[in-house]
Design a protein around this motif. Structure first.
Motif, PDB file in Angstrom:
ATOM      1  N   LEU A 167      -5.266  -0.306  -3.556  1.00  0.00           N
ATOM      2  CA  LEU A 167      -5.628   0.507  -2.389  1.00  0.00           C
ATOM      3  C   LEU A 167      -4.659   1.678  -2.237  1.00  0.00           C
ATOM      4  O   LEU A 167      -5.078   2.823  -2.001  1.00  0.00           O
ATOM      5  CB  LEU A 167      -5.624  -0.357  -1.134  1.00  0.00           C
ATOM      6  CG  LEU A 167      -5.863   0.370   0.200  1.00  0.00           C
ATOM      7  CD1 LEU A 167      -7.202   1.086   0.195  1.00  0.00           C
ATOM      8  CD2 LEU A 167      -5.771  -0.621   1.366  1.00  0.00           C
ATOM      9  N   GLY A 168      -3.359   1.411  -2.360  1.00  0.00           N
ATOM     10  CA  GLY A 168      -2.381   2.493  -2.257  1.00  0.00           C
ATOM     11  C   GLY A 168      -2.546   3.522  -3.354  1.00  0.00           C
ATOM     12  O   GLY A 168      -2.399   4.735  -3.119  1.00  0.00           O
ATOM     13  N   VAL A 170       0.840  -1.202   0.000  1.00  0.00           N
ATOM     14  CA  VAL A 170       0.000   0.000   0.000  1.00  0.00           C
ATOM     15  C   VAL A 170       0.877   1.254   0.000  1.00  0.00           C
ATOM     16  O   VAL A 170       0.696   2.173  -0.807  1.00  0.00           O
ATOM     17  CB  VAL A 170      -0.952  -0.006   1.212  1.00  0.00           C
ATOM     18  CG1 VAL A 170      -1.766   1.286   1.257  1.00  0.00           C
ATOM     19  CG2 VAL A 170      -1.889  -1.210   1.149  1.00  0.00           C
ATOM     20  N   GLU A 215      -5.528   5.637  -2.314  1.00  0.00           N
ATOM     21  CA  GLU A 215      -5.201   6.513  -1.185  1.00  0.00           C
ATOM     22  C   GLU A 215      -4.402   7.730  -1.645  1.00  0.00           C
ATOM     23  O   GLU A 215      -4.627   8.851  -1.167  1.00  0.00           O
ATOM     24  CB  GLU A 215      -4.422   5.740  -0.122  1.00  0.00           C
ATOM     25  CG  GLU A 215      -5.267   4.762   0.676  1.00  0.00           C
ATOM     26  CD  GLU A 215      -4.477   4.093   1.784  1.00  0.00           C
ATOM     27  OE1 GLU A 215      -3.249   4.339   1.885  1.00  0.00           O
ATOM     28  OE2 GLU A 215      -5.076   3.324   2.554  1.00  0.00           O
ATOM     29  N   LEU A 217      -3.856  -4.725  -2.753  1.00  0.00           N
ATOM     30  CA  LEU A 217      -3.130  -3.803  -1.880  1.00  0.00           C
ATOM     31  C   LEU A 217      -2.544  -2.654  -2.697  1.00  0.00           C
ATOM     32  O   LEU A 217      -2.564  -1.499  -2.263  1.00  0.00           O
ATOM     33  CB  LEU A 217      -2.021  -4.549  -1.141  1.00  0.00           C
ATOM     34  CG  LEU A 217      -2.482  -5.590  -0.120  1.00  0.00           C
ATOM     35  CD1 LEU A 217      -1.289  -6.382   0.417  1.00  0.00           C
ATOM     36  CD2 LEU A 217      -3.237  -4.936   1.030  1.00  0.00           C
TER      37      LEU A 217
END
Length: 342
Positions: A205-206, A168, A209, A202
């Protein structure tokens, strides 16, 4: 090379006779006992080299409790990232006096269960294992007697040591680089139908973000979905998106092979890299370093992963029986030719 007896396997006795020493002295050299003098060790080693003597692993295990062998179980030997992990682990292990047996599971759950279920017991001193399908609780229930260290993102049981990178955080750093270069429509290539890896999610997701933190709009159309893992399938995914009118000025790819597919598709569509579209790969494999143009890539510290895994494994082999240690290896973004300020 010569044999100690016609047609027969070279024995400890043959080495002792050639070196003019006792069998006990040869055994002490083979098992690396510290009290053997350098001169005597050199004499015995010379006889070993001349005869091509290879210690019997069963006898060695009985004498020392160790075989000097480790197992490394990975999903696919020909996948670039895993091939490089094999190289780093083998080199690190050799520096510590171990040889490595490589096993390929092909991400099949029964093959992974076999690794966990002490198939290697008595053959190797420890196992480094990158699981893909077997889940955390099953590994915890099947906790083997052979020391074990896990790699990757899939399973993190409390009873087992584990080494990984923070996917992430690494994805955030990659996207932040692209944003700092003035890229404002950043795609993700790609989710794959039937993907069983946690790492893709993952990384996604990073990616998300970083966009949110920069106050940029999340556009689901920019997260592309591929029907498969081949370069051709990933290329077609990107070409279909362009044909549908989806536009982007940068692409974060789940690995370096996907980045190569992206560059081929963009070239076919008449778009330049990085002029029209910046491309960021992942894993920093040889494909990234030697492609044309050279691919900027998120770089897990593979040497640190190997070193940390061997550190943890040796501690287990030497008697540590505590709770599993979870270690995060470093990562970086290596900038090459496929990313640049817009």
């Amino acid at each position: 090379m010569r044999s100690g007896r016609p047609g027969g396997k070279v024995r400890l006795e043959d080495v002792a006779n050639l070196a003019g020493v006792s069998m006990k002295t040869v055994s002490n050299v083979v098992h690396d006992h510290p009290h053997v003098s350098a001169k005597m060790r050199e004499r015995v080693q010379s006889a070993i080299d001349q005869l091509g003597y290879r210690p019997n692993l069963t006898a060695r295990r009985l004498a020392t409790g160790r075989t000097g062998m480790l197992a490394l179980a990975i999903p696919e030997i020909d996948q670039p990232y895993f091939a490089e992990i094999v190289r780093y682990v083998a080199a690190e292990a050799a520096g510590r006096g171990y040889r490595v047996i490589v096993e390929q599971t092909l991400s099949e759950v029964e093959a992974e269960r076999a690794i966990i279920s002490d198939r290697e017991e008595g053959l190797v001193d420890g196992v480094i294992f990158h699981p893909m399908r077997i889940d955390t609780m099953e590994i915890a229930r099947l906790r083997p007697d052979t020391p074990l260290v896990l790699l990757g993102e899939v399973a993190r049981p409390l009873t087992t040591d584990h080494v990984m990178i923070d996917n992430v955080a690494a994805a955030r750093v990659g996207v932040e680089l692209l944003i700092a270069q003035g890229r404002s429509r950043i795609g993700f290539l790609a989710l794959v139908h039937g993907d069983i890896t946690e790492s893709t999610h993952l990384r996604l997701l990073g990616y998300q973000e970083a966009l949110v933190a920069a106050g940029m709009q999340i556009d689901p159309q920019l997260v592309l979905e591929s029907t498969g893992w081949t370069v051709e399938e990933v290329m077609q995914t990107l070409l279909d998106a362009l044909a549908a009118g989806i536009r982007f000025d940068a692409i974060v790819c789940r690995d370096d092979l996907f980045a190569m597919a992206a560059m081929k598709a963009l070239d076919r569509a008449g778009l330049s890299v990085p002029g029209d579209v910046a491309v960021l790969g992942w894993d920093d494999t040889r494909f990234a370093r030697y492609s044309t143009p050279a691919i900027s890539s998120v770089s897990p510290d593979k040497a640190a992963i190997a070193r940390t895994a061997l550190d943890l494994l040796e501690e287990r082999m030497n008697g540590y029986d505590g709770v599993g240690r979870h270690r995060i290896a470093p990562h970086a973004v290596v900038e090459r030719e496929t990313t640049a300020p817009k």
